[in-house]
Design a protein around this motif. Structure first.
Motif, PDB file in Angstrom:
ATOM      1  N   GLN A   1       0.707  -0.973  -0.031  1.00 20.30           N
ATOM      2  CA  GLN A   1       0.473  -0.088  -0.127  1.00 20.30           C
ATOM      3  C   GLN A   1       0.442   1.075  -0.406  1.00 20.30           C
TER       4      GLN A   1
ATOM      5  N   THR B   1       0.718   5.194   0.567  1.00 21.50           N
ATOM      6  CA  THR B   1       0.550   6.168   1.586  1.00 21.50           C
ATOM      7  C   THR B   1      -0.051   7.755   1.029  1.00 21.50           C
TER       8      THR B   1
ATOM      9  N   GLU C   1       5.082   6.916   1.366  1.00 24.02           N
ATOM     10  CA  GLU C   1       5.577   5.846   1.924  1.00 24.02           C
ATOM     11  C   GLU C   1       4.605   4.440   1.946  1.00 24.02           C
TER      12      GLU C   1
ATOM     13  N   VAL D   1       3.863   0.415   2.821  1.00 25.23           N
ATOM     14  CA  VAL D   1       3.981  -0.951   3.273  1.00 25.23           C
ATOM     15  C   VAL D   1       3.223  -1.653   2.531  1.00 25.23           C
TER      16      VAL D   1
ATOM     17  N   VAL E   1       2.484  -5.422   2.968  1.00 23.10           N
ATOM     18  CA  VAL E   1       0.526  -5.591   3.292  1.00 23.10           C
ATOM     19  C   VAL E   1       1.027  -7.108   3.075  1.00 23.10           C
TER      20      VAL E   1
ATOM     21  N   THR F   1       7.929  -4.325   8.919  1.00 18.02           N
ATOM     22  CA  THR F   1       8.321  -3.501  10.553  1.00 18.02           C
ATOM     23  C   THR F   1       7.491  -2.302  10.759  1.00 18.02           C
ATOM     24  N   GLY F   2       7.216  -1.008   9.796  1.00 20.90           N
ATOM     25  CA  GLY F   2       7.069  -0.239  10.402  1.00 20.90           C
ATOM     26  C   GLY F   2       8.216   0.299  11.169  1.00 20.90           C
TER      27      GLY F   2
ATOM     28  N   HIS G   1      -5.637  -3.314   7.686  1.00 19.59           N
ATOM     29  CA  HIS G   1      -4.856  -3.401   7.006  1.00 19.59           C
ATOM     30  C   HIS G   1      -4.513  -1.105   7.295  1.00 19.59           C
TER      31      HIS G   1
ATOM     32  N   ILE H   1      -2.111  -0.938   9.820  1.00 20.26           N
ATOM     33  CA  ILE H   1      -1.289  -1.485  10.204  1.00 20.26           C
ATOM     34  C   ILE H   1      -0.401  -0.292   9.693  1.00 20.26           C
ATOM     35  N   ARG H   2      -0.673   0.387   8.446  1.00 17.09           N
ATOM     36  CA  ARG H   2      -0.517   1.516   7.794  1.00 17.09           C
ATOM     37  C   ARG H   2      -0.561   2.244   8.567  1.00 17.09           C
TER      38      ARG H   2
ATOM     39  N   LEU I   1       0.247   2.685  12.215  1.00 16.18           N
ATOM     40  CA  LEU I   1       1.014   2.089  12.683  1.00 16.18           C
ATOM     41  C   LEU I   1       2.534   2.013  12.282  1.00 16.18           C
ATOM     42  N   SER I   2       2.504   2.159  11.283  1.00 16.80           N
ATOM     43  CA  SER I   2       3.878   2.105  10.578  1.00 16.80           C
ATOM     44  C   SER I   2       4.373   3.388   9.912  1.00 16.80           C
ATOM     45  N   THR I   3       2.985   4.824   9.845  1.00 18.84           N
ATOM     46  CA  THR I   3       3.934   5.332   8.983  1.00 18.84           C
ATOM     47  C   THR I   3       3.032   6.745   9.700  1.00 18.84           C
TER      48      THR I   3
END
Lengths: 232, 232
Positions: free
Chosen positions: A65, A67, A71, A73, A75, A191-192, B141, B144-145, B147-149
DNA sequence: CGGGTTGTTGATACCGCTCAAACACTGTGG
DNA sequence: CCACAGTGTTTGAGCGGTATCAACAACCCG
């Protein structure tokens, strides 16, 4: 006929088609299309109309994905035998992510509009798809839990453990190689964190004999130690 | 008979049972059990054998995972009309999380073993369940996105926006109240931060007239400003 | 009222991101 | 076969966002 038979045996073992009759399998295969994808090339792109769904026959994909800030991510990774791009089945008109080939890949392609027909013909398909999506949901919750409560080192350790579980190949020296090209950046996007932090971690672990790495290649040499690191 | 008819009309509108015939609905209802749950009480517990699945009729639940270290992570909130605890349908023998009542709730209960029969009787059930799980997967998802970014402030803003979307009640003064008791700790567990940080954020936002809060009650007074904060 | 839960706020420490620069490997084309 | 560009990797220095630690205040219910 010979080629039809070949195809049937090819997908016979895949989870999605478990418990389908020969005739129905033939019906499903009648409209399938085969497509090859070069590394770096997308199978479908985030936001595009979800007109097709897919099964990976050979190769390796990553689903990412992007952003608004640009950035990425990761999935998930797609391995042979798995379905992907089933947005329509979960009532989406557009793909929520981009699927991109990591290595040269061969995918089976169906029109999304056929999903309804397939399910009507063979309800077990919906059942099987439900299981597949359920598994992914659980994995997603696992990642949420890790992102919420664990520090970077443990998250990266967990990610590597999952990678060798899913795509590990035992090497002669007892180590387990992750069986596809993988950069620090990729791990960071799983893993962020940042590629810098991943690089530092891998360097440290390599010093302790836990992993061995080269350009785009990572092998775990001491799974137990890595599991201990993941445990915290 | 009268009571049977009542039940049927009660669940008729719920997504899971969309497109089912009257008779099949009756068959499904024939074995249902009704249960009330007090606030703080679990409907099912993480790790327990997944012998039942549920539909929330009335009230409000939260689904939480507990980490080995004892920290809690809120997986999702359950609103009336939603199914939950369908672990068996996604091939799990145990519940991966705990579902706990936030307010007094009424749930419908079926034996997990009946899921297969229900689906055999009415395949559209699997179809509908697939859609429900697919929606949750997407939400996962999204988290997750984030939390990651995203940084904490934006994550909390997003979480509040989602809460008023799903459980918002318009107040007389134009603000939108989150329609169930919610602590700072709860929000922290939804966004991967600490109650301290959430408290500071809400205090700051209250000073700017974006939210208004009391003990276990939070209302958004300026949705646009909050959306701007979420955008970053 | 008193004890438990929930919320507020300050001070401090530190993990991990950001910024910066250089290095290593791989494939390509001259 | 070597030069070169592109991609991937390493490592250092510094800073900032948040967790942590700590104490107190407000509220609720029995």
């Amino acid at each position: 006929m010979a080629s039809r038979k070949l195809d049937r045996s090819l997908i016979r073992g895949f989870d999605l088609f478990r418990d389908m009759t020969e005739e129905n399998l033939d019906a499903v295969l009648a409209t399938v299309q085969v497509r090859t994808v070069e590394p770096g090339e997308p199978v479908f792109s985030q936001g595009a109309s979800a007109d097709e769904f897919f099964l990976l026959l050979h190769g390796h994909l990553k689903v990412v994905q992007i952003t608004p800030a640009g950035e990425q991510v990761v999935v998930r990774h797609v391995l042979p035998g798995e379905v992907f791009g089933i947005a329509k089945a979960i009532r989406r008109t557009n793909y929520p992510a981009t699927a991109e080939a990591v290595t040269e890949s061969i995918v089976l392609v169906w029109m999304s509009s056929q999903w309804q027909d397939f399910v009507a013909l063979n309800p077990v398909l919906a059942f099987n798809a439900l299981e597949a999506v359920g598994e992914r949901l659980q994995e997603a919750h696992t990642r949420i839990r890790e992102l919420s409560t664990e520090e970077v080192e443990r998250r990266v350790a967990h990610a590597l453990l999952r990678l060798i579980q899913r795509a590990g190949r035992k090497e002669g020296d007892g180590s387990i190689l992750i069986d596809f090209p993988l950069t620090r950046q990729d791990i960071a996007e799983m893993t962020g964190t940042t590629l810098h932090t991943v690089s530092r971690l891998l360097s440290a672990w390599e010093g302790q004999g836990v992993v061995r790495s080269a350009r785009r290649r990572i092998a775990v040499t001491d799974e137990n130690r890595l599991a201990a690191l993941a445990r915290g």
